[in-house]
Design an enzyme around this catalytic site. Structure first.
Site, PDB file in Angstrom:
ATOM      1  N   HIS A 213      -2.366   6.138   4.326  1.00 56.85           N
ATOM      2  CA  HIS A 213      -1.151   5.447   3.900  1.00 56.85           C
ATOM      3  C   HIS A 213      -1.039   5.381   2.383  1.00 56.85           C
ATOM      4  O   HIS A 213       0.048   5.170   1.855  1.00 56.85           O
ATOM      5  CB  HIS A 213      -1.051   4.042   4.527  1.00 56.85           C
ATOM      6  CG  HIS A 213      -2.205   3.137   4.252  1.00 56.85           C
ATOM      7  ND1 HIS A 213      -3.295   3.039   5.084  1.00 56.85           N
ATOM      8  CD2 HIS A 213      -2.427   2.260   3.249  1.00 56.85           C
ATOM      9  CE1 HIS A 213      -4.147   2.143   4.612  1.00 56.85           C
ATOM     10  NE2 HIS A 213      -3.639   1.654   3.494  1.00 56.85           N
ATOM     11  N   ASP A 243      -5.706   7.833   9.799  1.00 54.66           N
ATOM     12  CA  ASP A 243      -5.231   7.265   8.542  1.00 54.66           C
ATOM     13  C   ASP A 243      -6.157   7.759   7.434  1.00 54.66           C
ATOM     14  O   ASP A 243      -7.092   7.079   7.029  1.00 54.66           O
ATOM     15  CB  ASP A 243      -5.250   5.729   8.633  1.00 54.66           C
ATOM     16  CG  ASP A 243      -4.684   5.057   7.395  1.00 54.66           C
ATOM     17  OD1 ASP A 243      -4.222   5.770   6.487  1.00 54.66           O
ATOM     18  OD2 ASP A 243      -4.716   3.811   7.338  1.00 54.66           O
ATOM     19  N   GLY A 323      -5.951  -4.995  -0.679  1.00 56.33           N
ATOM     20  CA  GLY A 323      -6.688  -4.422  -1.783  1.00 56.33           C
ATOM     21  C   GLY A 323      -7.989  -3.774  -1.356  1.00 56.33           C
ATOM     22  O   GLY A 323      -8.698  -3.219  -2.177  1.00 56.33           O
ATOM     23  N   SER A 325      -8.248  -1.411   1.419  1.00 53.30           N
ATOM     24  CA  SER A 325      -8.097  -0.194   2.214  1.00 53.30           C
ATOM     25  C   SER A 325      -8.644   1.037   1.532  1.00 53.30           C
ATOM     26  O   SER A 325      -8.648   1.139   0.311  1.00 53.30           O
ATOM     27  CB  SER A 325      -6.629   0.082   2.536  1.00 53.30           C
ATOM     28  OG  SER A 325      -6.224  -0.609   3.665  1.00 53.30           O
ATOM     29  N   SER A 341      -8.814   1.053   6.910  1.00 55.26           N
ATOM     30  CA  SER A 341      -7.408   1.331   7.201  1.00 55.26           C
ATOM     31  C   SER A 341      -6.577   0.060   7.105  1.00 55.26           C
ATOM     32  O   SER A 341      -5.699  -0.059   6.262  1.00 55.26           O
ATOM     33  CB  SER A 341      -7.266   1.941   8.599  1.00 55.26           C
ATOM     34  OG  SER A 341      -5.904   2.060   8.971  1.00 55.26           O
TER      35      SER A 341
END
Length: 455
Positions: A213, A243, A323, A325, A341
């Site tokens: 993402h 992801d 903050g 991921s 993720s």
């Protein structure tokens, strides 16, 4: 097992333990095998490290076939527990001979997969997730705080339709969202995200893995707020079957060491990529919350984020906050397992957090973990030679250079707070909220995009 943030003093102790255990593993690769000198014919479960238990579980899945109904690692007894359906005593004897503890269960893997497909068809609702929990031999369904009214009724009725003893359902106090971040901050397009693990791309160039993402949101990334780009997104998947993103360094001479920066001048060397095992203790590094620990609670998890459905994730009870991921998930033995993720909750109340498996990401992008000559290849087995017989010990890892990047970057969230120690620089002590971001005094600004603005 605490899943809250590890204070800085504890983090240093944990890192020391990693180094000590890593050295012991190199000197005594079978130190955690059965200590009594018994032959492989012994029926007593073997004492195994979590990584070796994962290798043994893979072997037994092939050996048992349709009778295999999942497995998990008993951290207290250091044993692999294998679920078996049916009454084929010969298979049970083989599994015990291989060194596993065997448990008879009701639900087969095929039945659980069919139930998960029903959930996908009838209850793909934002704010929900499900994963098989081999410890209960059921599907564990979770709904966040946004699933109310008709949505909750639909989810609940779908779970009931699966039949008694097939699934459980629970509520989460938070909301499922992506947590863009990791160890040291990377920046792009006014957002902050996370460098997870340094890798070598298929063409031999240096690169890193991060959350997908992040990769679909911003094409170019810098290692400093407002700095010139140092890397460009090559491939990204989100939402969908994972992801993850592969980001190539613009300078082909970039040195990309295989380690994880856990703050305080400490780094953890990573030996190889590996598959996660339910029940396994894991560590996560993030710029917002620093070093945290917890346990793997499910595999092949499906999460219905607001942006779409993501499948094939690892579910854990490790805490995370906006903050965090893209950050590195690894074990005390130095195995790279996942990229942060998203999830729900925080490091005060706890919650559920989901990770992209590193092995799947490597195979998908055609990269190797670590240097080109050292890293374990994409799709390679995480452990070397477990032997011809299913009961043989899972071997030591393949590559010596596979590991996490020294710039395990920080990511964005809905209001990323200050990391305890991001990028080796001291950030604020309070996590979440509007405090300083990772890697320095960069204030996070919520913009509703799932990423954290930097000014």
């Amino acid at each position: 097992m605490s899943h809250k943030r590890i204070p800085k003093r504890k983090a240093v102790i944990a890192v020391g333990g990693v180094a000590a255990l890593g050295a012991a593993a190199l000197l005594l690769p079978n130190a955690n095998a059965s200590q009594d000198g018994a032959e492989d014919t012994a029926a007593a479960p073997r004492t195994l490290k979590a990584g070796d238990a994962s290798d043994l579980a893979s072997q037994l899945a092939g050996l048992l076939g349709d009778a295999f109904a999942g497995s998990y690692y008993d951290e207290d007894d250091q044993q692999l527990v294998v679920n078996v359906v049916g009454d084929n005593n010969q298979l049970v004897v083989q599994a015990k001979k291989a060194g596993a503890a065997v448990r008879q269960v009701e639900n087969s893997t095929a039945e659980l997969k069919s139930a998960a497909q029903t959930l996908k068809t009838e209850a793909t609702i934002p704010g929900t997730s499900w994963a098989v929990d081999p410890r209960t031999n059921k599907i564990r369904v979770t709904a966040d705080s946004t699933v109310t009214g008709e949505k909750w009724d639909t989810l609940e009725s779908t779970v009931r339709s699966l039949g008694t003893g097939m699934a459980t359902i629970q509520k989460s106090a938070g909301t499922f969202k992506t947590f863009a971040s990791g160890g040291d901050a990377i920046f792009g397009g006014g957002s902050r995200c996370s460098l997870g693990f340094n890798v070598t791309a298929g063409d031999g160039s240096p690169a890193f893995l991060t959350a997908g993402h992040c990769g679909v949101a911003v094409a170019e990334w810098s290692d400093a707020q407002g700095g010139a780009p140092i890397a460009t997104v090559d491939q990204a998947v989100f939402p969908g079957e994972g992801d993850f993103a592969l980001v190539k360094y613009d300078d082909p001479a970039t040195e990309a060491p295989s380690d994880v920066n856990v703050g305080g001048g400490q780094t953890v060397q990573i030996s190889q990529a590996a598959e996660a095992t339910v029940g396994q203790e894991v560590f996560r590094m993030g710029s917002t919350t620093g070093l945290a620990d917890g346990t793997v609670t499910g595999l092949d998890a499906t999460v219905n984020y607001p942006e779409g459905t993501v499948t094939g994730l690892i579910q854990t009870d490790v805490c995370a906050e906006p903050g965090d991921s893209g950050g590195s998930m690894f074990t005390q033995d130095g195995l790279a397992l996942g990229l942060t993720s998203g999830g729900s909750g925080d490091c005060t109340a706890g919650g559920e957090t989901f990770f992209q498996p590193v092995t799947t990401a490597l195979a998908a992008v055609g990269a190797t973990l670590g240097g080109a000559a050292e890293g374990a290849g994409a799709g390679d087995d995480a452990g070397a030679g477990a032997g011809d017989e299913a009961g043989d010990e899972a071997g030591a890892g393949a590559g010596e250079g596979a590991g996490a990047g020294d710039e395990a970057g920080a990511g964005a969230g809905d209001g990323a707070g200050a990391g305890e120690e991001a990028g080796g620089e001291q950030a604020g002590e309070e996590a979440g909220g509007e405090g300083a971001g990772a890697g320095g005094d960069h204030a996070g600004v919520e913009d509703g995009s799932g990423l954290t603005g930097t000014g």
